[in-house]
Design an enzyme around this catalytic site. Structure first.
Site, short mmCIF file in Angstrom:
data_model
loop_
_atom_site.label_atom_id
_atom_site.label_comp_id
_atom_site.label_asym_id
_atom_site.label_seq_id
_atom_site.Cartn_x
_atom_site.Cartn_y
_atom_site.Cartn_z
N SER A 7 -16.50 18.25 28.69
CA SER A 7 -17.28 17.20 28.03
C SER A 7 -18.76 17.52 28.23
CB SER A 7 -16.96 15.84 28.64
OG SER A 7 -17.92 14.86 28.25
N TYR A 48 -16.42 10.73 36.07
CA TYR A 48 -15.85 11.55 34.98
C TYR A 48 -16.75 12.75 34.72
CZ TYR A 48 -14.25 12.72 30.25
OH TYR A 48 -13.78 13.37 29.13
N LYS A 91 -15.98 16.81 34.97
CA LYS A 91 -16.13 17.71 33.83
C LYS A 91 -17.09 18.86 34.13
CE LYS A 91 -13.08 15.89 31.25
NZ LYS A 91 -11.87 16.67 30.91
#
Length: 254
Positions: free
Chosen positions: A147, A160, A164
């Site tokens: 991401s 998150y 990533k």
């Protein structure tokens, strides 16, 4: 030779019953690959599998459900694939978790661990399971769906983003390790894509308006717009690319 031809290749795609994963599976099947549909829910996997079989033939897809948090289920995914087709040419680690939305200070330990386990450790498990037969054949492409969160900070999905960023470093490390065996390892770093996974972001009207205003293309992406990057990285078209994070974000990070 068609540079994007995947005929004869076997591709395992996690999280492929919907969203980005499903689009990748459908496009790889369109380009000739035999695809393995995998996510937690058996019924959802079988539905996608049947749709692909209807379009591309009975031997174009199989469904093997697996929860990425379970090492045993991931091993079964690999075992079932090898038993059915005898090889894995392309591995797409797409499934991920993000159970928390808010400032980093508020995340519970269990939520943080789930993000790190599912988004990093599970990828490590599955890659380690798939790599030996790739090494033996001196060929393979491993793709991690990361991401742009791994390139930027965030006040609401920080854990998150951390996971990533780790995926990008994993790709670099493994590209060095597996490169001598002709195995390529890359990431795709999508921007905001209209999936159920990112619903909390794009359903927030204020957040969506702010994002589209600062995106050169003035819109968010669709799942199918990530699939082309995956086909490129899986095929001969991407044969000299490894250890990279291919950003597909409508221009947000520029």
């Amino acid at each position: 030779m068609n540079l994007f031809d995947l005929s004869g290749k076997v591709a395992v795609i996690t999280g492929s019953s919907r969203g980005i994963g499903r689009s990748i599976a459908e496009r790889m099947a369109q380009h000739g690959a035999k695809v393995v549909i995998s996510s937690r829910k058996k019924e959802a996997c079988e539905e996608v599998c049947k749709a692909i079989q209807t379009q591309y033939g009975a031997d174009s897809a199989i469904a093997v459900p697996a929860n990425i948090s379970s090492k045993e289920e991931l091993q079964n995914l690999m075992d079932q694939t090898l038993a059915h087709w005898g090889r894995v040419d392309v591995l797409v680690c797409n499934a991920a978790s993000n159970p928390y939305y808010g400032p980093q200070a508020g995340i519970a330990d269990a939520q943080f661990r789930k993000i790190l386990d599912n988004n990093i450790i599970a990828n490590h498990w599955l890659i380690t399971m798939a790599a030996p037969q790739m090494v033996e054949r001196k060929e393979g492409s491993i793709i991690i769906v990361s991401s742009i969160g791994g390139l930027r900070g965030s006040s609401v999905i920080g854990a998150y983003c951390i996971s990533k960023a780790a995926d990008m470093q994993m790709a670099r490390n493994l590209a060095v390790e597996y490169g001598p065996h002709n195995i390529r390892v890359n990431c795709i770093a999508p921007g905001l894509i209209k999936t159920d996974f990112a619903r909390a972001l794009w359903e927030d009207e204020a957040m969506l308006a702010k994002r589209t205003e600062t995106t050169p293309l003035r819109r968010i992406g669709e799942p199918d717009e990530i699939a082309g990057a995956a086909v490129f990285l899986a095929s001969a078209a991407g044969s000299y690319m490894t250890g990279q994070s291919l950003v597909v974000d409508g221009g947000v990070t520029i």
